[in-house]
Write a protein that holds these residues in place. Structure first.
Motif, PDB file in Angstrom:
ATOM      1  N   MET A   1       0.789  -0.925  -0.088  1.00  0.00           N
ATOM      2  CA  MET A   1      -0.013   0.105   0.151  1.00  0.00           C
ATOM      3  C   MET A   1       0.909   1.306   0.051  1.00  0.00           C
ATOM      4  N   ALA A   2       0.709   1.964  -0.752  1.00  0.00           N
ATOM      5  CA  ALA A   2       1.265   3.513  -1.009  1.00  0.00           C
ATOM      6  C   ALA A   2       1.403   4.149   0.261  1.00  0.00           C
ATOM      7  N   SER A   3       2.380   4.935   0.869  1.00  0.00           N
ATOM      8  CA  SER A   3       2.142   5.778   1.930  1.00  0.00           C
ATOM      9  C   SER A   3       1.540   7.017   1.584  1.00  0.00           C
ATOM     10  N   MET A   4       1.045   7.776   2.553  1.00  0.00           N
ATOM     11  CA  MET A   4       0.201   8.821   2.244  1.00  0.00           C
ATOM     12  C   MET A   4       1.196  10.107   2.032  1.00  0.00           C
ATOM     13  N   LYS A   5       0.904  10.903   0.924  1.00  0.00           N
ATOM     14  CA  LYS A   5       1.852  11.838   0.431  1.00  0.00           C
ATOM     15  C   LYS A   5       1.748  12.942   1.785  1.00  0.00           C
ATOM     16  N   LYS A   6       2.882  13.693   1.770  1.00  0.00           N
ATOM     17  CA  LYS A   6       2.811  14.795   2.658  1.00  0.00           C
ATOM     18  C   LYS A   6       3.368  16.170   2.071  1.00  0.00           C
TER      19      LYS A   6
ATOM     20  N   SER B   1      -3.856  21.130  -5.572  1.00  0.00           N
ATOM     21  CA  SER B   1      -3.565  19.908  -6.347  1.00  0.00           C
ATOM     22  C   SER B   1      -2.189  19.941  -6.804  1.00  0.00           C
ATOM     23  N   TYR B   2      -1.407  21.005  -7.115  1.00  0.00           N
ATOM     24  CA  TYR B   2      -0.173  21.248  -7.592  1.00  0.00           C
ATOM     25  C   TYR B   2       0.668  20.817  -6.541  1.00  0.00           C
ATOM     26  N   LEU B   3       0.529  21.200  -5.223  1.00  0.00           N
ATOM     27  CA  LEU B   3       1.311  20.655  -4.008  1.00  0.00           C
ATOM     28  C   LEU B   3       1.105  19.374  -3.736  1.00  0.00           C
ATOM     29  N   VAL B   4       0.173  18.492  -3.714  1.00  0.00           N
ATOM     30  CA  VAL B   4       0.034  17.217  -3.674  1.00  0.00           C
ATOM     31  C   VAL B   4       0.577  16.438  -4.811  1.00  0.00           C
ATOM     32  N   ALA B   5       0.636  16.903  -5.956  1.00  0.00           N
ATOM     33  CA  ALA B   5       1.248  16.402  -7.115  1.00  0.00           C
ATOM     34  C   ALA B   5       2.661  16.425  -7.128  1.00  0.00           C
TER      35      ALA B   5
ATOM     36  N   VAL C   1       4.461  20.086   3.164  1.00  0.00           N
ATOM     37  CA  VAL C   1       4.843  21.033   4.312  1.00  0.00           C
ATOM     38  C   VAL C   1       4.360  22.468   4.204  1.00  0.00           C
ATOM     39  N   ILE C   2       3.763  22.843   5.050  1.00  0.00           N
ATOM     40  CA  ILE C   2       3.059  24.343   4.780  1.00  0.00           C
ATOM     41  C   ILE C   2       3.689  25.088   5.939  1.00  0.00           C
ATOM     42  N   ILE C   3       4.294  25.979   5.598  1.00  0.00           N
ATOM     43  CA  ILE C   3       5.285  27.003   6.343  1.00  0.00           C
ATOM     44  C   ILE C   3       4.217  28.259   6.811  1.00  0.00           C
ATOM     45  N   GLY C   4       3.590  28.304   7.776  1.00  0.00           N
ATOM     46  CA  GLY C   4       2.778  29.144   8.363  1.00  0.00           C
ATOM     47  C   GLY C   4       2.315  29.296   9.816  1.00  0.00           C
TER      48      GLY C   4
ATOM     49  N   ARG D   1      -4.491  27.791   7.168  1.00  0.00           N
ATOM     50  CA  ARG D   1      -5.400  26.645   7.381  1.00  0.00           C
ATOM     51  C   ARG D   1      -6.098  26.102   6.185  1.00  0.00           C
ATOM     52  N   PHE D   2      -6.473  27.473   5.010  1.00  0.00           N
ATOM     53  CA  PHE D   2      -7.225  26.905   3.996  1.00  0.00           C
ATOM     54  C   PHE D   2      -6.431  25.938   3.213  1.00  0.00           C
ATOM     55  N   VAL D   3      -5.149  26.447   2.957  1.00  0.00           N
ATOM     56  CA  VAL D   3      -4.416  25.556   2.377  1.00  0.00           C
ATOM     57  C   VAL D   3      -4.172  24.054   2.739  1.00  0.00           C
ATOM     58  N   ALA D   4      -4.007  24.208   4.103  1.00  0.00           N
ATOM     59  CA  ALA D   4      -3.966  22.804   4.884  1.00  0.00           C
ATOM     60  C   ALA D   4      -5.107  21.809   4.635  1.00  0.00           C
ATOM     61  N   GLU D   5      -6.272  22.606   4.603  1.00  0.00           N
ATOM     62  CA  GLU D   5      -7.350  21.872   4.653  1.00  0.00           C
ATOM     63  C   GLU D   5      -7.705  21.240   2.995  1.00  0.00           C
ATOM     64  N   ALA D   6      -7.128  22.047   2.037  1.00  0.00           N
ATOM     65  CA  ALA D   6      -7.353  21.832   0.660  1.00  0.00           C
ATOM     66  C   ALA D   6      -6.227  20.579   0.336  1.00  0.00           C
ATOM     67  N   VAL D   7      -5.248  20.550   0.980  1.00  0.00           N
ATOM     68  CA  VAL D   7      -4.415  19.579   0.614  1.00  0.00           C
ATOM     69  C   VAL D   7      -4.847  18.308   1.328  1.00  0.00           C
ATOM     70  N   GLU D   8      -5.424  18.345   2.444  1.00  0.00           N
ATOM     71  CA  GLU D   8      -5.850  16.889   3.211  1.00  0.00           C
ATOM     72  C   GLU D   8      -7.188  16.582   2.442  1.00  0.00           C
ATOM     73  N   ARG D   9      -7.804  17.473   2.047  1.00  0.00           N
ATOM     74  CA  ARG D   9      -9.189  17.064   1.039  1.00  0.00           C
ATOM     75  C   ARG D   9      -8.666  15.846  -0.062  1.00  0.00           C
ATOM     76  N   ARG D  10      -7.482  16.340  -0.444  1.00  0.00           N
ATOM     77  CA  ARG D  10      -6.875  15.669  -1.715  1.00  0.00           C
ATOM     78  C   ARG D  10      -6.162  14.194  -1.014  1.00  0.00           C
ATOM     79  N   ARG D  11      -6.550  13.832   0.087  1.00  0.00           N
ATOM     80  CA  ARG D  11      -6.070  12.620   0.680  1.00  0.00           C
ATOM     81  C   ARG D  11      -4.541  12.524   0.891  1.00  0.00           C
ATOM     82  N   ALA D  12      -3.695  13.748   1.338  1.00  0.00           N
ATOM     83  CA  ALA D  12      -2.638  14.105   1.835  1.00  0.00           C
ATOM     84  C   ALA D  12      -2.366  14.591   3.066  1.00  0.00           C
ATOM     85  N   ARG D  13      -1.129  14.575   3.568  1.00  0.00           N
ATOM     86  CA  ARG D  13      -1.146  14.934   4.993  1.00  0.00           C
ATOM     87  C   ARG D  13      -0.474  16.248   4.952  1.00  0.00           C
ATOM     88  N   ALA D  14      -1.098  17.346   5.861  1.00  0.00           N
ATOM     89  CA  ALA D  14      -0.428  18.865   5.701  1.00  0.00           C
ATOM     90  C   ALA D  14       0.290  18.606   6.963  1.00  0.00           C
ATOM     91  N   ILE D  15       1.744  18.991   6.667  1.00  0.00           N
ATOM     92  CA  ILE D  15       2.320  19.298   8.002  1.00  0.00           C
ATOM     93  C   ILE D  15       2.791  20.756   8.052  1.00  0.00           C
TER      94      ILE D  15
END
Length: 312
Positions: free
Chosen positions: A1-6, A306-310, A8-11, A19-33
């Motif tokens: 199983m592929a590991s979750m993408k991560k 989408s770009y950040l997760v890609a 990093v958001i500096i803020g 928060r908006f960017v972190a939530e948008a990343v996580e809606r794309r099934r990636a983890r926002a650090i």
């Protein structure tokens, strides 16, 4: 199983834009650090050890996608001896501690950026937000139309500039205040004497409505129109923002400018003159989104997340 993408958001978690960017990343099934640099070193730990960067014990060095939304950067402070000579012992202690903190932040972020990962935006581009004269110089060098500009603490230079350009505005060189228009009261000896305290950025006022154009990875994303009637600074009319349309030549200006400044993601502030020509006021390396577009499912946040997760 592929590991979750991560990603990093500096803020800061208290900042809506972060928060908006972190939530948008996580809606794309990636983890926002979320790396909150303002909490270092008081309540968060950021460490560099033999090339590896650790954030509260988690290694960031092997991650590939980074987004800088908010970071407080400062230029180097004076040496301790100079501060001591000015009889500011508390300033000396505070400044030296902040210098060391800034050295850690700069070194860590630059070392991560140089590992070949995706950084929005590179540190050199983020710093252009505070180095407005340097940004203007780079844009002029690449034939991007910008307002006639003067950075100075000389009253004589200001008076000559106003005599030449008539309608002139002023604002801080490093940002942080609304744009003001120069009036007769500003040209008095008393007001001009205040320039001795610090230099200021003066620019020819560009008449016309303002546009904010978002660019990501060399491609247009969305544009918004801000009417300027009755105000000097368009930010005073953010409640009147509407989606806008830009012609091809305006988008080409934005894309060329972003490339010249090394900005992967930027919001360009443009004015369209009564003659129909576009002039770039500023390229923002850490732009706000929520004042212009829906911060949860608008074009800008959707494309950015989408770009950040890609890239992760």
């Amino acid at each position: 199983m592929a590991s979750m993408k991560k990603v990093v958001i500096i803020g800061s978690r208290t900042d809506d834009a972060t928060r908006f960017v972190a939530e948008a990343v996580e809606r794309r099934r990636a983890r926002a650090i979320v790396v909150e640099t303002d909490k270092v070193p008081d309540s968060a730990t950021l460490s560099w050890e033999d090339g590896d960067v650790l954030w509260d014990g988690e290694c960031l060095s092997d991650l590939r996608s980074f987004y800088i939304k908010a970071i407080r950067l400062s230029l180097p402070v004076p040496e301790a001896e100079a501060l001591s000579a000015r009889n500011f012992p508390r300033w000396q202690e505070q400044y030296l501690a902040e210098r060391e903190r800034q050295s850690l932040l700069h070194s860590v972020l630059r070392s991560l950026n140089k590992r070949g990962c995706s950084f929005i935006n590179p540190m050199e581009a983020v710093e252009l937000h505070y180095l407005k004269l340097h940004q203007l110089a780079l844009l002029r060098r690449h034939k991007i139309p910008v307002p006639a500009s003067l950075g100075t603490a000389s009253a004589d230079a200001v008076r000559e500039f106003v005599a030449r350009h008539k309608a002139v505005i002023y604002k801080p060189l490093g940002g942080g205040a609304l744009v003001q228009k120069i009036g007769e009261a500003d040209l008095t000896e008393e007001r001009m004497a205040l320039l001795a305290n610090c230099p200021v950025l003066f620019q020819q006022q560009i008449q016309g409505d303002e546009f904010r154009a978002y660019v990501l990875d060399g491609e247009p994303v969305a544009a918004f129109r801000i009417p300027t009637e009755g105000v000097v600074d368009a930010r005073q009319n953010l409640d009147k923002v509407k989606p806008g349309r830009l012609p091809k030549e305006a988008w080409e200006l934005c894309i060329r400018g972003a490339k010249a400044l090394g900005m992967v993601f930027t919001a360009v502030d443009l004015r369209r003159t009564p003659e129909g020509e576009f002039v770039a006021l500023e390229f923002n390396p850490t732009p706000a989104i929520s004042f212009f577009d829906d911060p949860r499912d608008g074009k800008v946040i959707t494309r950015l997340a989408s770009y950040l997760v890609a890239k992760a």
